[in-house]
Design a protein around this motif. Structure first.
Motif, PDB file in Angstrom:
ATOM      1  N   ASP A  28     -43.343   7.926 -32.187  1.00 15.56           N
ATOM      2  CA  ASP A  28     -43.561   6.553 -32.640  1.00 15.56           C
ATOM      3  C   ASP A  28     -43.757   6.492 -34.154  1.00 15.56           C
ATOM      4  O   ASP A  28     -43.239   5.585 -34.813  1.00 15.56           O
ATOM      5  CB  ASP A  28     -44.770   5.944 -31.930  1.00 15.56           C
ATOM      6  CG  ASP A  28     -44.531   5.723 -30.443  1.00 15.56           C
ATOM      7  OD1 ASP A  28     -43.368   5.831 -29.971  1.00 15.56           O
ATOM      8  OD2 ASP A  28     -45.527   5.461 -29.729  1.00 15.56           O
ATOM      9  N   GLN A  29     -44.487   7.456 -34.692  1.00 18.54           N
ATOM     10  CA  GLN A  29     -44.687   7.511 -36.141  1.00 18.54           C
ATOM     11  C   GLN A  29     -43.347   7.710 -36.853  1.00 18.54           C
ATOM     12  O   GLN A  29     -43.047   7.024 -37.834  1.00 18.54           O
ATOM     13  CB  GLN A  29     -45.651   8.640 -36.494  1.00 18.54           C
ATOM     14  CG  GLN A  29     -45.886   8.817 -37.979  1.00 18.54           C
ATOM     15  CD  GLN A  29     -46.817   9.976 -38.300  1.00 18.54           C
ATOM     16  OE1 GLN A  29     -47.499  10.507 -37.441  1.00 18.54           O
ATOM     17  NE2 GLN A  29     -46.845  10.379 -39.558  1.00 18.54           N
ATOM     18  N   ARG A  30     -42.540   8.645 -36.354  1.00 21.92           N
ATOM     19  CA  ARG A  30     -41.240   8.930 -36.974  1.00 21.92           C
ATOM     20  C   ARG A  30     -40.326   7.710 -36.897  1.00 21.92           C
ATOM     21  O   ARG A  30     -39.683   7.326 -37.876  1.00 21.92           O
ATOM     22  CB  ARG A  30     -40.587  10.135 -36.284  1.00 21.92           C
ATOM     23  CG  ARG A  30     -39.223  10.502 -36.854  1.00 21.92           C
ATOM     24  CD  ARG A  30     -38.604  11.669 -36.112  1.00 21.92           C
ATOM     25  NE  ARG A  30     -38.498  11.472 -34.683  1.00 21.92           N
ATOM     26  CZ  ARG A  30     -37.562  10.711 -34.083  1.00 21.92           C
ATOM     27  NH1 ARG A  30     -36.669  10.067 -34.800  1.00 21.92           N
ATOM     28  NH2 ARG A  30     -37.528  10.606 -32.766  1.00 21.92           N
ATOM     29  N   GLU A  31     -40.269   7.066 -35.739  1.00 20.33           N
ATOM     30  CA  GLU A  31     -39.386   5.919 -35.562  1.00 20.33           C
ATOM     31  C   GLU A  31     -39.833   4.711 -36.388  1.00 20.33           C
ATOM     32  O   GLU A  31     -39.000   3.963 -36.894  1.00 20.33           O
ATOM     33  CB  GLU A  31     -39.262   5.563 -34.090  1.00 20.33           C
ATOM     34  CG  GLU A  31     -38.464   6.608 -33.322  1.00 20.33           C
ATOM     35  CD  GLU A  31     -38.347   6.325 -31.827  1.00 20.33           C
ATOM     36  OE1 GLU A  31     -39.017   5.394 -31.321  1.00 20.33           O
ATOM     37  OE2 GLU A  31     -37.578   7.045 -31.168  1.00 20.33           O
ATOM     38  N   ALA A  32     -41.136   4.523 -36.556  1.00 19.51           N
ATOM     39  CA  ALA A  32     -41.635   3.430 -37.392  1.00 19.51           C
ATOM     40  C   ALA A  32     -41.213   3.637 -38.844  1.00 19.51           C
ATOM     41  O   ALA A  32     -40.814   2.680 -39.532  1.00 19.51           O
ATOM     42  CB  ALA A  32     -43.158   3.326 -37.284  1.00 19.51           C
ATOM     43  N   GLN A  33     -41.284   4.873 -39.313  1.00 21.82           N
ATOM     44  CA  GLN A  33     -40.858   5.168 -40.686  1.00 21.82           C
ATOM     45  C   GLN A  33     -39.360   4.966 -40.838  1.00 21.82           C
ATOM     46  O   GLN A  33     -38.905   4.415 -41.834  1.00 21.82           O
ATOM     47  CB  GLN A  33     -41.256   6.591 -41.080  1.00 21.82           C
ATOM     48  CG  GLN A  33     -40.885   6.956 -42.500  1.00 21.82           C
ATOM     49  CD  GLN A  33     -41.576   6.097 -43.552  1.00 21.82           C
ATOM     50  OE1 GLN A  33     -42.573   5.427 -43.294  1.00 21.82           O
ATOM     51  NE2 GLN A  33     -41.038   6.091 -44.741  1.00 21.82           N
ATOM     52  N   LEU A  34     -38.583   5.383 -39.856  1.00 21.66           N
ATOM     53  CA  LEU A  34     -37.143   5.174 -39.880  1.00 21.66           C
ATOM     54  C   LEU A  34     -36.829   3.683 -40.010  1.00 21.66           C
ATOM     55  O   LEU A  34     -36.025   3.274 -40.862  1.00 21.66           O
ATOM     56  CB  LEU A  34     -36.511   5.740 -38.603  1.00 21.66           C
ATOM     57  CG  LEU A  34     -35.068   5.341 -38.306  1.00 21.66           C
ATOM     58  CD1 LEU A  34     -34.125   5.888 -39.352  1.00 21.66           C
ATOM     59  CD2 LEU A  34     -34.671   5.824 -36.918  1.00 21.66           C
ATOM     60  N   THR A  35     -37.458   2.867 -39.203  1.00 25.44           N
ATOM     61  CA  THR A  35     -37.226   1.430 -39.238  1.00 25.44           C
ATOM     62  C   THR A  35     -37.646   0.832 -40.576  1.00 25.44           C
ATOM     63  O   THR A  35     -36.908   0.036 -41.176  1.00 25.44           O
ATOM     64  CB  THR A  35     -37.985   0.741 -38.084  1.00 25.44           C
ATOM     65  OG1 THR A  35     -37.500   1.271 -36.850  1.00 25.44           O
ATOM     66  CG2 THR A  35     -37.781  -0.766 -38.105  1.00 25.44           C
ATOM     67  N   VAL A  40     -34.663  -2.045 -45.206  1.00 25.09           N
ATOM     68  CA  VAL A  40     -34.570  -2.567 -46.568  1.00 25.09           C
ATOM     69  C   VAL A  40     -33.410  -1.979 -47.370  1.00 25.09           C
ATOM     70  O   VAL A  40     -33.186  -2.397 -48.509  1.00 25.09           O
ATOM     71  CB  VAL A  40     -35.897  -2.352 -47.333  1.00 25.09           C
ATOM     72  CG1 VAL A  40     -37.029  -3.094 -46.655  1.00 25.09           C
ATOM     73  CG2 VAL A  40     -36.225  -0.881 -47.475  1.00 25.09           C
ATOM     74  N   LEU A  41     -32.666  -1.056 -46.802  1.00 18.78           N
ATOM     75  CA  LEU A  41     -31.524  -0.479 -47.522  1.00 18.78           C
ATOM     76  C   LEU A  41     -30.355  -1.461 -47.511  1.00 18.78           C
ATOM     77  O   LEU A  41     -30.007  -2.011 -46.467  1.00 18.78           O
ATOM     78  CB  LEU A  41     -31.094   0.841 -46.878  1.00 18.78           C
ATOM     79  CG  LEU A  41     -32.059   2.013 -47.002  1.00 18.78           C
ATOM     80  CD1 LEU A  41     -31.548   3.202 -46.211  1.00 18.78           C
ATOM     81  CD2 LEU A  41     -32.259   2.392 -48.456  1.00 18.78           C
ATOM     82  N   GLY A 139     -38.717   8.448 -47.515  1.00 19.59           N
ATOM     83  CA  GLY A 139     -37.620   8.906 -46.671  1.00 19.59           C
ATOM     84  C   GLY A 139     -37.966   8.838 -45.201  1.00 19.59           C
ATOM     85  O   GLY A 139     -39.034   8.360 -44.814  1.00 19.59           O
ATOM     86  N   PHE A 140     -37.054   9.316 -44.391  1.00 17.02           N
ATOM     87  CA  PHE A 140     -37.240   9.288 -42.940  1.00 17.02           C
ATOM     88  C   PHE A 140     -36.595  10.508 -42.306  1.00 17.02           C
ATOM     89  O   PHE A 140     -35.828  11.232 -42.941  1.00 17.02           O
ATOM     90  CB  PHE A 140     -36.663   8.001 -42.337  1.00 17.02           C
ATOM     91  CG  PHE A 140     -35.179   7.849 -42.553  1.00 17.02           C
ATOM     92  CD1 PHE A 140     -34.264   8.425 -41.686  1.00 17.02           C
ATOM     93  CD2 PHE A 140     -34.696   7.120 -43.626  1.00 17.02           C
ATOM     94  CE1 PHE A 140     -32.900   8.300 -41.875  1.00 17.02           C
ATOM     95  CE2 PHE A 140     -33.325   6.979 -43.832  1.00 17.02           C
ATOM     96  CZ  PHE A 140     -32.426   7.566 -42.958  1.00 17.02           C
TER      97      PHE A 140
END
Length: 150
Positions: A28-35, A40-41, A139-140
């Motif tokens: 969940d932490q990884r996916e939240a950062q990805l999103t 915003v890109l 980054g993600f």
């Protein structure tokens, strides 16, 4: 660990009632950062491919899995780096991973794509530290196989 044991790992406190709870929280932490980063890109992200291989083992199939994960999202691929496990499990002791993190810090790449979290560390605290470092760099991380599949 007993089912009532609480373990402090980085900023993440895991209640060890369910062995998969740590993996779920890290996913969940990884996916939240990805999103957070990709929303915003203005253009599709550019990602680097990272593969960890045991010394003497072929890494081509794992690299192809990571490339497919990035291609499926329509992302641009920068570098593809394969590193051997000879450097240990701590991500900060891996020169090729450090190289990719530096690329994110310089804005040359938006993130890293790998096959699984085992490319980084089997230990929750080390893996969480990597996720936090990626977040701090802006980054993600994308995995072809989520943490909960381990």
């Amino acid at each position: 660990m007993s089912t009532a044991t609480t373990v402090q790992r980085g900023r993440l406190t895991l209640q060890c009632l369910d062995p998969a709870s740590g993996a779920t929280l890290l996913r969940d932490q990884r996916e939240a950062q990805l999103t957070a980063v990709t929303e915003v890109l203005p253009d599709p992200p550019c990602v680097d491919i990272y593969v960890m291989a045991a010394p003497g083992k072929e890494s081509g199939a794992r690299a192809e899995q990571a490339v497919q994960a990035a291609d499926a999202r329509g992302w641009h691929i920068g570098l593809t780096i394969c590193e051997t496990a000879a450097e240990g499990t701590n991500p900060v002791r891996r020169p090729q991973l450090s190289r990719l993190l530096d690329r994110i810090a310089r804005g040359e790449s938006d993130g890293i794509t790998a096959v699984s979290r085992t490319d980084f560390s089997p230990f929750d605290d080390e893996y969480e530290a990597l996720l936090n470092h990626l977040r701090d760099l802006g980054g993600f991380l994308v995995l072809a196989s989520p943490e909960t599949d381990l």
